[in-house]
Design an enzyme around this catalytic site. Structure first.
Site, PDB file in Angstrom:
ATOM      1  N   HIS A 244       0.842  -1.204   0.000  1.00 50.77           N
ATOM      2  CA  HIS A 244       0.000   0.000   0.000  1.00 50.77           C
ATOM      3  C   HIS A 244       0.881   1.261   0.000  1.00 50.77           C
ATOM      4  O   HIS A 244       0.569   2.237  -0.688  1.00 50.77           O
ATOM      5  CB  HIS A 244      -0.895   0.039   1.247  1.00 50.77           C
ATOM      6  CG  HIS A 244      -1.889  -1.073   1.356  1.00 50.77           C
ATOM      7  ND1 HIS A 244      -1.805  -2.049   2.317  1.00 50.77           N
ATOM      8  CD2 HIS A 244      -3.013  -1.352   0.636  1.00 50.77           C
ATOM      9  CE1 HIS A 244      -2.823  -2.895   2.198  1.00 50.77           C
ATOM     10  NE2 HIS A 244      -3.576  -2.493   1.179  1.00 50.77           N
TER      11      HIS A 244
ATOM     12  N   GLN B 104     -18.382  -6.408  -0.293  1.00 55.01           N
ATOM     13  CA  GLN B 104     -17.541  -7.246  -1.145  1.00 55.01           C
ATOM     14  C   GLN B 104     -17.119  -8.543  -0.456  1.00 55.01           C
ATOM     15  O   GLN B 104     -16.318  -9.301  -0.995  1.00 55.01           O
ATOM     16  CB  GLN B 104     -16.318  -6.467  -1.638  1.00 55.01           C
ATOM     17  CG  GLN B 104     -15.270  -6.135  -0.586  1.00 55.01           C
ATOM     18  CD  GLN B 104     -14.215  -5.195  -1.130  1.00 55.01           C
ATOM     19  OE1 GLN B 104     -14.457  -4.030  -1.418  1.00 55.01           O
ATOM     20  NE2 GLN B 104     -13.002  -5.708  -1.299  1.00 55.01           N
TER      21      GLN B 104
ATOM     22  N   GLY C 158      -3.517  -1.722  -7.287  1.00 46.47           N
ATOM     23  CA  GLY C 158      -2.405  -2.660  -7.405  1.00 46.47           C
ATOM     24  C   GLY C 158      -2.665  -3.741  -8.439  1.00 46.47           C
ATOM     25  O   GLY C 158      -3.786  -4.221  -8.581  1.00 46.47           O
TER      26      GLY C 158
ATOM     27  N   GLN D  93      -9.476  -7.318 -10.325  1.00 47.59           N
ATOM     28  CA  GLN D  93     -10.100  -6.092  -9.814  1.00 47.59           C
ATOM     29  C   GLN D  93      -9.723  -4.896 -10.690  1.00 47.59           C
ATOM     30  O   GLN D  93     -10.571  -4.083 -11.064  1.00 47.59           O
ATOM     31  CB  GLN D  93      -9.643  -5.853  -8.376  1.00 47.59           C
ATOM     32  CG  GLN D  93     -10.007  -4.499  -7.821  1.00 47.59           C
ATOM     33  CD  GLN D  93      -9.677  -4.388  -6.345  1.00 47.59           C
ATOM     34  OE1 GLN D  93     -10.426  -4.867  -5.514  1.00 47.59           O
ATOM     35  NE2 GLN D  93      -8.551  -3.771  -6.017  1.00 47.59           N
TER      36      GLN D  93
ATOM     37  N   VAL E 191       3.967  -5.539  -5.194  1.00 44.48           N
ATOM     38  CA  VAL E 191       5.091  -5.432  -4.265  1.00 44.48           C
ATOM     39  C   VAL E 191       5.213  -6.768  -3.534  1.00 44.48           C
ATOM     40  O   VAL E 191       4.198  -7.350  -3.113  1.00 44.48           O
ATOM     41  CB  VAL E 191       4.852  -4.280  -3.268  1.00 44.48           C
ATOM     42  CG1 VAL E 191       5.942  -4.229  -2.212  1.00 44.48           C
ATOM     43  CG2 VAL E 191       4.760  -2.954  -4.022  1.00 44.48           C
TER      44      VAL E 191
ATOM     45  N   SER F 133       0.554  -8.840   1.526  1.00 48.79           N
ATOM     46  CA  SER F 133      -0.905  -8.827   1.652  1.00 48.79           C
ATOM     47  C   SER F 133      -1.305  -8.673   3.116  1.00 48.79           C
ATOM     48  O   SER F 133      -0.626  -9.200   4.007  1.00 48.79           O
ATOM     49  CB  SER F 133      -1.481 -10.148   1.106  1.00 48.79           C
ATOM     50  OG  SER F 133      -2.825 -10.302   1.527  1.00 48.79           O
TER      51      SER F 133
HETATM   52  P1  AMP Z   1      -6.655  -3.904  -0.150  1.00 48.45           P
HETATM   53  O1  AMP Z   1      -6.449  -3.041   1.057  1.00 48.45           O
HETATM   54  O2  AMP Z   1      -6.095  -5.276   0.004  1.00 48.45           O
HETATM   55  O3  AMP Z   1      -8.052  -3.850  -0.674  1.00 48.45           O
HETATM   56  O4  AMP Z   1      -5.768  -3.249  -1.290  1.00 48.45           O
HETATM   57  C1  AMP Z   1      -5.870  -1.900  -1.608  1.00 48.45           C
HETATM   58  C2  AMP Z   1      -5.081  -1.638  -2.866  1.00 48.45           C
HETATM   59  O5  AMP Z   1      -3.720  -1.997  -2.643  1.00 48.45           O
HETATM   60  C3  AMP Z   1      -5.564  -2.470  -4.061  1.00 48.45           C
HETATM   61  O6  AMP Z   1      -5.497  -1.682  -5.242  1.00 48.45           O
HETATM   62  C4  AMP Z   1      -4.562  -3.601  -4.096  1.00 48.45           C
HETATM   63  O7  AMP Z   1      -4.398  -4.145  -5.387  1.00 48.45           O
HETATM   64  C5  AMP Z   1      -3.306  -2.888  -3.654  1.00 48.45           C
HETATM   65  N1  AMP Z   1      -2.316  -3.840  -3.118  1.00 48.45           N
HETATM   66  C6  AMP Z   1      -2.488  -4.685  -2.075  1.00 48.45           C
HETATM   67  N2  AMP Z   1      -1.372  -5.437  -1.924  1.00 48.45           N
HETATM   68  C7  AMP Z   1      -0.500  -5.060  -2.887  1.00 48.45           C
HETATM   69  C8  AMP Z   1       0.803  -5.461  -3.279  1.00 48.45           C
HETATM   70  N3  AMP Z   1       1.459  -6.427  -2.646  1.00 48.45           N
HETATM   71  N4  AMP Z   1       1.381  -4.850  -4.345  1.00 48.45           N
HETATM   72  C9  AMP Z   1       0.730  -3.870  -5.022  1.00 48.45           C
HETATM   73  N5  AMP Z   1      -0.506  -3.445  -4.709  1.00 48.45           N
HETATM   74  C10 AMP Z   1      -1.116  -4.024  -3.662  1.00 48.45           C
END
Ligand code: AMP
Length: 279
Positions: A34, A61, A147, A153, A176, A185
């Site tokens: 993030h 979701q 991401g 998504q 990342v 994650s």
């Molecule tokens: P989330 O909080 O998991 O819903 O993710 C929020 C945003 O961060 C989304 O656009 C995800 O794709 C992105 N994101 C989460 N983990 C990663 C990662 N390891 N690398 C790049 N983007 C990420």
């Protein structure tokens, strides 16, 4: 950096903000993946523009048996990460601020959402599209950063923006990873030490399979390697066109090898892009 809890407070903030406004939607429990998105947003906004990070665990979701109530909520450390990465505003609404109890309008993307994660998480992308559309309408950003880890998504959001004419430029940021290759994650914290040791096998499997020469060989190699990860249960592994997410018969266009794997309590997703083979 300010924190806004209400839609009215966000609207007041961005009305006075210099453009461009760049939005990074998240569910919190922020990690360095993030942070990379927020730093990217900071660059896109420049020193004058405005970076908004939304932190909202979006109930629509999550399926009924999924981890909505258990999803980690770590607002204090999230705020520190946002400040360090260059955010100007955090939007952190309560569920009641985002959804009326009798909300009855939702956005359904009907082509890209059915397969991959959509097949095992019915209604997931309806929730994603609805909340992202609402965030776009509330924050009115010129740019939004997502991401590539969540490849489906990203494709679904691009399609929604195209088909509904949202005046927002979508920027996809590369996945990342931890130093051992595991995609960073919020759900990695569900892993036991043994599962955490096994988890990098997911990306290793995708990388090995991506070197194969035919779709069948890619899928066979990936399936074998994923099935060999101790404790892992494959939810899906598929090779799809990177834009349409349709299964492919050859490797002449850019393809995405995508997987979801259950490892203990965690359901982990990852993908790798395979450039077209030009013969
Ligand atoms: P989330 O909080 O998991 O819903 O993710 C929020 C945003 O961060 C989304 O656009 C995800 O794709 C992105 N994101 C989460 N983990 C990663 C990662 N390891 N690398 C790049 N983007 C990420």
């Amino acid at each position: 950096m300010k924190v806004a809890k209400t839609i009215a407070a966000v609207r007041a903030f961005v009305r006075r903000a210099a453009r461009p406004v760049v939005l990074v939607p998240t569910m919190g429990a922020l990690h360095h993946g993030h942070a990379a998105l927020i730093r990217r947003a900071r660059k896109l906004a420049g020193s004058d523009g405005c970076v908004v990070v939304s932190i909202f665990v979006n109930p629509t979701q999550f399926g009924p048996s999924e981890d909505f109530s258990k999803y980690p909520r770590t607002l204090a450390s999230d705020q520190a990460l946002c400040r360090e990465a260059g955010a100007d505003l955090i939007f952190h609404p309560d569920v009641s601020a985002m959804y009326a109890s009798d909300a009855s309008v939702f956005i359904d993307e009907s082509r890209l959402s059915d397969g991959l994660c959509g097949a095992s998480r019915p209604g997931h992308f309806r929730g994603v599209c609805t909340v992202v559309a609402k965030l776009f309408l509330i924050v009115q950003p010129e740019i939004a950063v997502f991401g590539q880890k969540d490849w489906q998504q990203l494709a679904v959001i691009r399609r929604m923006v195209r088909d509904l004419d949202f005046p927002v430029k979508i920027v996809g940021h590369p996945t990342v990873r931890e130093s051992d290759g595991l995609a960073t994650s919020s759900r990695n914290r569900y892993l036991t030490p043994e599962e955490r040791l096994a988890a990098p096998g997911i990306y290793k499997a995708l990388r090995t399979a991506a070197a194969a020469k035919t779709p069948a060989a890619v899928l066979r190699t990936a399936t074998r390697a994923l099935a060999a990860i101790p404790g892992a249960r494959i939810d899906y592994v598929q090779l799809v066109d990177s834009e349409t997410l349709e299964p492919v018969r050859n490797l002449k266009r850019s393809t995405t090898l995508a997987t979801a794997v259950f490892l203990g309590r965690a359901r982990l997703i990852d993908n790798i892009q395979i450039p077209p083979i030009i013969s």
